[in-house]
Design a protein around this motif. Structure first.
Motif, PDB file in Angstrom:
ATOM      1  N   SER A 247     -30.341  29.258  33.401  1.00 15.55           N
ATOM      2  CA  SER A 247     -29.380  28.149  33.476  1.00 15.55           C
ATOM      3  C   SER A 247     -27.935  28.635  33.379  1.00 15.55           C
ATOM      4  CB  SER A 247     -29.650  27.166  32.336  1.00 15.55           C
ATOM      5  OG  SER A 247     -29.356  27.808  31.099  1.00 15.55           O
ATOM      6  N   GLY A 248     -27.742  29.912  33.037  1.00 14.25           N
ATOM      7  CA  GLY A 248     -26.383  30.437  32.920  1.00 14.25           C
ATOM      8  C   GLY A 248     -25.792  30.263  31.528  1.00 14.25           C
ATOM      9  N   ASN A 249     -26.567  29.706  30.586  1.00 19.55           N
ATOM     10  CA  ASN A 249     -26.082  29.583  29.202  1.00 19.55           C
ATOM     11  C   ASN A 249     -25.903  30.950  28.552  1.00 19.55           C
ATOM     12  OD1 ASN A 249     -25.629  26.942  28.525  1.00 19.55           O
ATOM     13  ND2 ASN A 249     -27.812  26.507  28.288  1.00 19.55           N
ATOM     14  N   TRP A 250     -26.713  31.890  28.972  1.00 15.36           N
ATOM     15  CA  TRP A 250     -26.609  33.270  28.503  1.00 15.36           C
ATOM     16  C   TRP A 250     -26.452  34.182  29.715  1.00 15.36           C
ATOM     17  CZ3 TRP A 250     -31.212  34.086  24.555  1.00 15.36           C
ATOM     18  CH2 TRP A 250     -30.769  33.761  23.259  1.00 15.36           C
ATOM     19  N   LYS A 251     -25.811  35.316  29.470  1.00 16.69           N
ATOM     20  CA  LYS A 251     -25.683  36.319  30.533  1.00 16.69           C
ATOM     21  C   LYS A 251     -25.656  37.686  29.867  1.00 16.69           C
ATOM     22  CE  LYS A 251     -22.709  37.423  34.386  1.00 16.69           C
ATOM     23  NZ  LYS A 251     -21.376  37.914  34.525  1.00 16.69           N
ATOM     24  N   THR A 252     -26.423  38.627  30.365  1.00 16.03           N
ATOM     25  CA  THR A 252     -26.319  39.991  29.860  1.00 16.03           C
ATOM     26  C   THR A 252     -25.102  40.629  30.509  1.00 16.03           C
ATOM     27  OG1 THR A 252     -28.717  40.099  29.729  1.00 16.03           O
ATOM     28  CG2 THR A 252     -27.535  42.193  29.576  1.00 16.03           C
ATOM     29  N   GLU A 253     -24.139  41.011  29.689  1.00  6.57           N
ATOM     30  CA  GLU A 253     -22.922  41.613  30.247  1.00  6.57           C
ATOM     31  C   GLU A 253     -23.173  43.103  30.473  1.00  6.57           C
ATOM     32  OE1 GLU A 253     -19.640  40.575  27.713  1.00  6.57           O
ATOM     33  OE2 GLU A 253     -19.935  38.430  28.078  1.00  6.57           O
ATOM     34  N   VAL A 254     -23.038  43.527  31.713  1.00  6.76           N
ATOM     35  CA  VAL A 254     -23.353  44.916  32.086  1.00  6.76           C
ATOM     36  C   VAL A 254     -22.071  45.612  32.527  1.00  6.76           C
ATOM     37  CG1 VAL A 254     -24.661  46.373  33.693  1.00  6.76           C
ATOM     38  CG2 VAL A 254     -25.699  44.300  32.745  1.00  6.76           C
ATOM     39  N   SER A 255     -21.789  46.766  31.932  1.00  5.70           N
ATOM     40  CA  SER A 255     -20.568  47.483  32.302  1.00  5.70           C
ATOM     41  C   SER A 255     -20.862  48.556  33.344  1.00  5.70           C
ATOM     42  CB  SER A 255     -19.932  48.133  31.079  1.00  5.70           C
ATOM     43  OG  SER A 255     -20.871  48.965  30.453  1.00  5.70           O
ATOM     44  N   GLU A 256     -22.071  49.108  33.314  1.00  3.52           N
ATOM     45  CA  GLU A 256     -22.362  50.213  34.234  1.00  3.52           C
ATOM     46  C   GLU A 256     -23.862  50.299  34.517  1.00  3.52           C
ATOM     47  OE1 GLU A 256     -20.568  54.545  35.150  1.00  3.52           O
ATOM     48  OE2 GLU A 256     -19.851  53.385  33.465  1.00  3.52           O
ATOM     49  N   VAL A 257     -24.188  50.530  35.782  1.00  7.56           N
ATOM     50  CA  VAL A 257     -25.587  50.777  36.157  1.00  7.56           C
ATOM     51  C   VAL A 257     -25.664  52.212  36.660  1.00  7.56           C
ATOM     52  CG1 VAL A 257     -27.523  50.074  37.615  1.00  7.56           C
ATOM     53  CG2 VAL A 257     -25.889  48.343  36.819  1.00  7.56           C
ATOM     54  N   LEU A 258     -26.413  53.045  35.948  1.00  3.39           N
ATOM     55  CA  LEU A 258     -26.552  54.452  36.331  1.00  3.39           C
ATOM     56  C   LEU A 258     -27.903  54.675  37.001  1.00  3.39           C
ATOM     57  CD1 LEU A 258     -25.411  56.279  33.047  1.00  3.39           C
ATOM     58  CD2 LEU A 258     -24.091  56.018  35.154  1.00  3.39           C
ATOM     59  N   LYS A 259     -27.907  55.497  38.034  1.00  2.99           N
ATOM     60  CA  LYS A 259     -29.189  55.915  38.600  1.00  2.99           C
ATOM     61  C   LYS A 259     -29.779  56.968  37.649  1.00  2.99           C
ATOM     62  CE  LYS A 259     -28.002  54.973  43.384  1.00  2.99           C
ATOM     63  NZ  LYS A 259     -26.689  54.363  43.157  1.00  2.99           N
ATOM     64  N   LEU A 260     -31.109  57.037  37.607  1.00  2.00           N
ATOM     65  CA  LEU A 260     -31.741  57.933  36.621  1.00  2.00           C
ATOM     66  C   LEU A 260     -31.207  59.362  36.686  1.00  2.00           C
ATOM     67  CD1 LEU A 260     -35.589  57.274  36.350  1.00  2.00           C
ATOM     68  CD2 LEU A 260     -33.822  56.930  34.605  1.00  2.00           C
ATOM     69  N   HIS A 261     -30.973  59.863  37.929  1.00  2.00           N
ATOM     70  CA  HIS A 261     -30.537  61.255  38.025  1.00  2.00           C
ATOM     71  C   HIS A 261     -29.067  61.441  37.599  1.00  2.00           C
ATOM     72  CE1 HIS A 261     -29.320  59.943  42.118  1.00  2.00           C
ATOM     73  NE2 HIS A 261     -28.312  60.752  41.866  1.00  2.00           N
TER      74      HIS A 261
END
Ligand code: NAP
Length: 341
Positions: free
Chosen positions: A306-320
């Protein structure tokens, strides 16, 4: 079948107490290509879409968490992905399902292309749940829900949180706002205040401000918070608790600082009926009946969708990229996530 994974370099516990910060991944993790482990009865194999990085993962790889490490086994507790195989009829029935999960004992971690966990612990997710929310659906959201129930039971109309810029506290701020129970947020950087107030914090106090103690006392006098949810467990926590009213509860759920506190007024536990206790989600799972767990999990998914919560993400790293990129990525203000490719 082979997979790329970040595996633990050590067994058991380290005996250190350095906390969840890392300057380099090298002492704890090794990037390797290994065989995908074999499934035991009741387990599923999950193709990872996204995995989260929580302080508990860092405590764990350093040998400072509540369970022992297994050398050569992939790290990472939490993630989201698609079930591609199962051992047993229920596990098989999940094939093709997108699930959020934490790795159960005997499983294989999420900082890899594939993970293994118990089928019964997998949460089938709604199609419109973002991977960023699904990869962090359990550890922080369930802790937020469970600890907020403790807050509500005290009937206090406000509560204090330390380390309030964490993802977990951001979720708790939303719960407080919706229930009209005022979140009082302690941070160590005043710049975080505006964002936390927008999320619903009633007060944000910078613990490094020279007027911190004076401001805290004024707020305590006005709002009378009787619960402190504390992730620091340090002298600041103890000093705040000493300033809180009679019958206050100090609930320790994290250990982000490494220096233990000195408690100057032990009489408060006698004459002011104050209490210190701990919260651990693992214990909540053990002690909460499955029907209640399901209700909370449903409510968590609904809050995200519903958008009441959101996980705030600063960076997405690839595994390598993790071995070189993680220490710097962790210095940002929000969550770091991993994707396999
Ligand atoms: N007991 C349980 O069952 C349970 C379950 C879930 C989470 N937790 C705990 O909850 C806490 C928050 O988790 P999260 O995933 O939400 O964390 P997160 O998003 O990674 O954020 C961590 C926050 O802690 C702050 N911080 C770190 N070290 C600090 C220090 N020495 N003094 C003051 N602030 C400090 C950081 O502040 P800056 O932004 O200023 O750097 C950051 O805002 C962790 O301690 C975690 O272990 C416990």
């Amino acid at each position: 079948m082979k997979m790329f994974a970040l595996v633990q370099k050590h067994d058991g516990y380290s005996g250190t107490s350095e906390g969840p910060s890392i300057l380099s991944c090298e002492p704890w993790l090794e990037p390797v290509t290994i065989d995908v482990p074999k499934l035991q009865e009741g387990q599923v194999l999950i193709k990872i879409a996204m995995a989260s990085v929580n302080p508990s993962d860092l405590h764990f790889i350093k040998g400072e968490y509540g369970q022992p490490r297994v050398k050569g086994s992939p790290a990472g507790f939490e993630g989201i992905g698609e079930v591609i195989d199962g051992n047993g009829s229920y596990a098989q029935s999940l094939k093709g399902t997108r699930v959020s999960f934490v790795v159960a004992k005997g499983g294989s971690g999420t900082w890899a292309e594939y993970a293994i966990t118990d089928a019964v612990g997998c949460i089938p997710v709604l199609p419109n749940l973002r991977n960023e929310d699904g990869a962090a659906l359990i550890v922080n959201p369930l802790t937020a829900m469970a600890m907020f129930e403790l807050v509500k039971k005290t009937e206090s109309k406000s509560f204090i949180m330390t380390a309030s810029n964490s993802q977990l506290c951001k979720l708790l701020i939303g719960l407080g706002k919706d229930a009209d129970i005022s979140p009082i947020c302690i941070v160590r950087d005043a710049k975080q205040g505006d964002h936390l107030r927008k999320l619903g914090a009633t007060e944000v106090l910078d613990s490094t401000d020279t007027d911190f103690t004076k401001n805290l006392r004024a707020i305590v006098k006005n709002l009378k918070p009787r619960v402190m949810l504390d992730a620091l467990a340090n002298q600041l926590s103890a000093d705040i608790f000493m300033a809180m009213p009679n019958r206050s509860r100090w609930i320790v759920y994290g250990k982000l600082d490494t220096t233990p506190p000195v408690i100057p007024e032990m009489g408060q536990f006698v004459f002011s009926e104050k209490v210190i206790e701990g919260f651990w989600l693992v214990k909540w799972f053990r002690e909460t009946e499955i029907g209640e767990q399901m209700k909370v999990i449903k409510a968590v998914q609904e809050r995200f969708v519903s958008g009441n919560w959101k996980t705030e993400v600063s960076e997405v790293l690839k595994l390598h990229e993790v071995m070189t990129g993680l220490p710097t990525a962790l210095k940002t203000d929000a969550k770091v996530m991993f994707t396999p490719k």
